[in-house]
Design an enzyme around this catalytic site. Structure first.
Site, short mmCIF file in Angstrom:
data_model
loop_
_atom_site.label_atom_id
_atom_site.label_comp_id
_atom_site.label_asym_id
_atom_site.label_seq_id
_atom_site.Cartn_x
_atom_site.Cartn_y
_atom_site.Cartn_z
N ASN A 152 0.80 -1.22 0.00
CA ASN A 152 0.00 0.00 0.00
C ASN A 152 0.84 1.28 0.00
O ASN A 152 0.39 2.31 -0.46
CB ASN A 152 -0.97 0.01 1.19
CG ASN A 152 -0.32 -0.39 2.49
OD1 ASN A 152 0.20 -1.51 2.61
ND2 ASN A 152 -0.31 0.49 3.46
N CYS A 326 -2.74 5.19 7.65
CA CYS A 326 -2.99 4.55 8.94
C CYS A 326 -1.93 4.93 9.96
O CYS A 326 -2.17 4.91 11.15
CB CYS A 326 -3.01 3.04 8.78
SG CYS A 326 -4.06 2.52 7.45
C1 LIG Z 1 -6.80 -0.16 3.04
C2 LIG Z 1 -6.12 -1.45 3.28
C3 LIG Z 1 -6.60 -2.36 4.24
C4 LIG Z 1 -7.76 -2.03 5.15
O1 LIG Z 1 -8.96 -2.02 4.44
P1 LIG Z 1 -10.31 -1.48 5.15
O2 LIG Z 1 -11.39 -1.96 4.26
O3 LIG Z 1 -10.18 0.00 5.16
O4 LIG Z 1 -10.37 -2.08 6.49
C5 LIG Z 1 -5.94 -3.56 4.38
N1 LIG Z 1 -4.88 -3.86 3.62
C6 LIG Z 1 -4.39 -3.02 2.69
C7 LIG Z 1 -3.21 -3.42 1.88
C8 LIG Z 1 -5.00 -1.78 2.49
O5 LIG Z 1 -4.50 -0.96 1.58
#
Ligand SMILES: *Cc1c(COP(=O)(O)O)cnc(C)c1O
Length: 400
Positions: A152, A326
């Site tokens: 991410n 985050c």
């Molecule tokens: C955004 C994200 C999550 C969390 O997803 P939510 O639906 O917001 O809980 C988990 N893993 C990755 C790689 C992300 O980018």
């Protein structure tokens, strides 16, 4: 002045108009409980099953292999808190990586507190995981291997298919967090060979608060949420019909034009990345130059704090992020950049620009106009930049 430019699609994406239309219609007309046996319930049930088929089609799964959740955080927590303990006949050990999303990192840490042993593979300077490293860690056995499909923060795409094949020869089950990849690159559960895959609606122009967990037919499943036995007992709680319908609509839109979207996104991202590098000296790319999602550009602007850049850009109407949303607000350098071997200076100087298919050339132009001035102003205040310029001038001075 033109609209604000949003370059934070890795944090969340704008819901597509078709998604919003579908959700509004459901809220107004098909508000029945999808578990009810009467007509109101059955109408909602049909929409849920239609959405399930659409999500399944996007990742090459069968509809019955899709379980709806409240998002990728829940999907990941289900894998580690419920499914992993159910696999424990194969040893209380997990093999994962150092660059996972916090919802995996923290879940794995929780398992560690429950007496599990955890092996975390490192990455190279481009955030790439080496399947041979996973293979070595598998030598001591494992119940589960979990490696994200695309990171991410920097967008690096991991060799999950190769890792899954190795893991299966060792008898381990395989999970991948594909949240950033689904809707941006082709994702096929058969080609990947994984047993579990997490995805989220709001990362692919769907709604927030809904996601899915793919569970391969025959793979172990154990519920995180107990109650009314919805989703065949795998996930209790009244189904979020509008959210599920929105996710289905987003999945269908993504499937319809995945390749076209990727080309458009990569074109805009490359214009942004190359334009910034041409206009601002001392900018370094973090992540893999080619084995990367089309959306992500993670750049370190030497001698400037990412947080200050982000704030400066925000005031000028350009939304970006530092590291991952985050962990912003914390002063710790990004765990991903640290694992890649970046020093603290480079990690703190990083900025993530993430592009969506709904971005425009004007958005790119706006960022290219704005950012050099923001960086110049911040560098003027930076003592390390002043030192660097002084050394450069000395080095460039004629000798003798
Ligand atoms: C955004 C994200 C999550 C969390 O997803 P939510 O639906 O917001 O809980 C988990 N893993 C990755 C790689 C992300 O980018």
């Amino acid at each position: 002045m033109s609209r604000l430019a949003y370059f934070d699609c890795a944090a969340t994406t704008r819901p597509a108009p078709e998604v919003l239309d579908a959700m509004r219609t459901v809220q107004e007309e098909t508000w029945g409980n999808a578990s009810s046996a009467h007509g109101f319930g059955q109408a909602a049930r049909r929409l849920v099953e239609d959405a399930r088929a659409k999500v399944a089609a996007l990742i090459g799964a069968r509809p019955e292999e899709i379980m709806f959740t409240s998002g990728a955080t829940e999907s990941n927590n289900t894998v580690f808190q419920s499914i992993a303990p159910a696999l424990k006949g194969r040893g209380r050990r997990i093999v994962t990586t150092a660059i996972e999303h916090p919802s995996v990192l923290e879940s794995v840490q929780w398992l560690e507190s429950q007496g599990w042993s955890v092996a975390r593979a490192g990455v190279d300077g481009a955030a790439l995981v080496d399947p041979a490293a996973i293979d070595r860690l598998l030598g001591d056995g494992a119940a589960l291997v979990s490696v994200m499909l695309a990171n991410n923060e920097v967008g690096t795409i991991e060799p999950v298919a190769a890792i899954a094949a190795l893991a299966h020869t060792h008898g381990a089950a395989v999970h991948t967090d594909a949240t950033q990849a689904v809707g941006r690159i082709p994702v096929d559960v058969t080609a990947l060979g994984v047993d579990y895959l997490s995805l989220s609606g709001h990362k692919l122009h769907g709604p927030k608060g809904v996601g899915a967990l793919f569970v391969r037919r025959g793979a172990k499943v154990s519920p995180l949420l107990h109650g009314g036995e919805q989703e065949g007992g795998r996930r209790s709680g009244t189904l979020n019909v509008p959210g599920i319908v929105g996710l289905g609509a987003a999945a269908a839109l993504a499937a319809r034009d995945l390749a076209g979207r990727a080309v458009r996104i990569a074109h805009l991202r490359d214009a942004l990345e190359q334009g910034l590098m041409a206009r601002i000296p001392n900018v370094i790319l973090n992540g893999h130059p080619t084995r990367r999602l089309p959306s992500h550009a993670n750049l370190s602007v030497s001698f400037v704090e990412g947080e200050s850049m982000m704030m400066g850009l925000d005031l000028a109407g350009v939304a970006v992020s530092t590291g991952s949303a985050c962990s912003s607000g914390s002063l710790e350098p990004s765990h991903v950049l640290t694992a890649m071997g970046c020093d603290a200076g480079r990690a703190h100087a990083s900025l993530r620009l993430s592009v969506g298919y709904d971005n425009t050339e004007e958005d790119v132009a706006r960022a290219l106009e704005t950012m050099p001035a923001v960086v110049e102003r911040l560098r003027k205040m930076s003592p390390t930049w002043a030192d660097y310029k002084k050394k450069q001038a000395v080095a460039a001075a004629p000798q003798g």
